[in-house]
Design a protein around this motif. Structure first.
Motif, short mmCIF file in Angstrom:
data_model
loop_
_atom_site.label_atom_id
_atom_site.label_comp_id
_atom_site.label_asym_id
_atom_site.label_seq_id
_atom_site.Cartn_x
_atom_site.Cartn_y
_atom_site.Cartn_z
N LEU A 180 0.79 -1.17 -0.07
CA LEU A 180 0.05 -0.06 -0.09
C LEU A 180 0.89 1.18 0.09
O LEU A 180 0.48 2.29 -0.69
N GLY A 181 1.89 1.17 0.69
CA GLY A 181 2.63 2.42 0.80
C GLY A 181 3.58 2.54 -0.39
O GLY A 181 3.69 3.75 -1.06
N THR A 182 3.68 1.59 -1.16
CA THR A 182 4.38 1.94 -2.47
C THR A 182 3.47 2.25 -3.45
O THR A 182 3.74 3.21 -4.25
N VAL A 183 2.11 1.62 -3.51
CA VAL A 183 1.12 2.33 -4.44
C VAL A 183 1.12 3.87 -4.14
O VAL A 183 0.62 4.73 -5.11
N GLY A 184 0.80 4.12 -2.68
CA GLY A 184 0.63 5.64 -2.38
C GLY A 184 1.69 6.54 -2.80
O GLY A 184 1.36 7.66 -2.97
N SER A 185 2.88 6.00 -2.96
CA SER A 185 3.83 6.82 -3.43
C SER A 185 3.56 7.36 -4.95
O SER A 185 4.16 8.22 -5.51
N VAL A 186 2.77 6.51 -5.82
CA VAL A 186 2.30 6.82 -7.01
C VAL A 186 0.97 7.58 -6.92
O VAL A 186 0.50 8.59 -7.81
N VAL A 187 -0.17 7.04 -6.18
CA VAL A 187 -1.58 7.43 -6.34
C VAL A 187 -1.71 7.92 -4.80
O VAL A 187 -1.93 6.94 -4.07
N GLN A 188 -2.06 9.04 -4.51
CA GLN A 188 -2.27 9.41 -3.00
C GLN A 188 -4.02 9.42 -2.82
O GLN A 188 -4.42 10.14 -3.81
N LEU A 189 -4.47 9.24 -1.67
CA LEU A 189 -5.51 9.24 -1.37
C LEU A 189 -5.97 10.67 -0.84
O LEU A 189 -5.21 11.16 -0.23
#
Length: 287
Positions: free
Chosen positions: A19-28
């Motif tokens: 999730l942290g890796t994905v969040g580095s690309v797409v922020q909620l």
């Protein structure tokens, strides 16, 4: 029990990294996080009402695939050494409103390492509670039988209300618990001791600790360029996801240290801030 908790810790830590890796690309965004929390809370309340047998809800059930049910049943009955660990790993697939909120925090962190830390702390922090509940459930199953179902429904419903209220807090709704409490009790005078003005510039200092922000309400002056300084003192868990929705501010606070946020020139009114789950809140009153 140890094997189960180890498996759960490993699976949730890996999920946090993802999730942290994905969040580095797409922020909620704060808006998406708010709707996610409201939806999760609403669904949990529905399941709680169904568990309690409330008319109109009693027939609502959500069941995993039969193959998944068989897997869980076999692992729970198995005497194999690694069966509890495998079952613990599999819990990452079970939906839960609180877990979804923590997963949102891991996603918002934008860092694989921070995501691992958030999910690992969540598992470690809730493990003692699960041990107590598991023991109580075994005792209650023999002594109470039918009452256990009612107790479970009440706990689920309370969890749903808690999660839903977090969404209301994030949305700044007047129906949120903190707003209702302030309306009933009246607004307390804002703390001015944490405010300083130097050369026409205003600085506001609040402290973030595990479980709360302080002071809860700060009184500041309007018409001045203002910087909010959030001082972290052993800040862990949800309190590290710091939101100021009105200013579109979303910060991940360090465990220790300071975070400076430029608020610009303030106008009269109230600025609300909260953690990423809407569980811990505070206000800045601009006179």
């Amino acid at each position: 029990m140890t094997g189960f908790l180890v498996g759960k810790l490993v699976s949730h830590a890996l999920l946090g990294a993802l999730l942290g890796t994905v969040g580095s690309v797409v922020q909620l965004s704060a808006g998406v996080r708010t709707w996610l929390q409201l939806l999760a809370g609403g669904l949990i309340m529905v399941f709680g009402l169904a568990q309690l047998g409330v008319p109109g809800f009693r027939n609502i059930t959500v069941e995993p695939p039969l193959s998944w049910m068989r897997f869980v049943r076999n692992r729970s009955r198995s005497r194999a050494t690694f069966a509890p660990t495998v079952l613990g790993v599999a819990t990452v697939l079970l939906p839960c409103g609180v877990t979804l909120s923590v997963e949102a925090l891991a996603l918002a962190s934008g860092s694989a390492l921070v995501g691992v830390a958030i999910m690992a702390m969540f598992v470690l922090g809730t493990s003692p509670l699960f041990v107590v509940l598991g023991y109580a459930a075994r005792k209650a199953a023999a002594a109470w039988r039918g009452r256990l179902s009612v107790l479970t429904g009440i706990v689920v419903l309370a969890t749903g209300l808690y999660t839903f209220n977090g969404g209301l807090e994030l949305a700044g709704s007047p129906l949120a618990a903190s707003h209702i409490a302030h309306t009933v009790a009246g607004e307390s005078p804002g703390d001015e001791s944490v405010v300083s003005v130097v050369e026409g510039k205003q600085t506001v200092r609040i402290t973030a600790r595990t479980g709360y922000y302080s002071p809860e309400n700060v009184q500041v002056s309007g018409g001045l360029p203002t910087t909010l300084v959030v001082h972290s003192e052993d800040a862990r868990g949800c309190v590290r996801a710091f939101l100021v929705p009105e200013y579109n501010v979303e910060k991940i606070l360090p465990v220790e240290g300071e975070t400076r946020i430029d608020l610009g020139v303030l106008q009269s009114g109230t600025i609300a801030y909260s953690c990423g789950m809407g569980m811990y809140t505070g206000t800045i009153t601009v006179a």
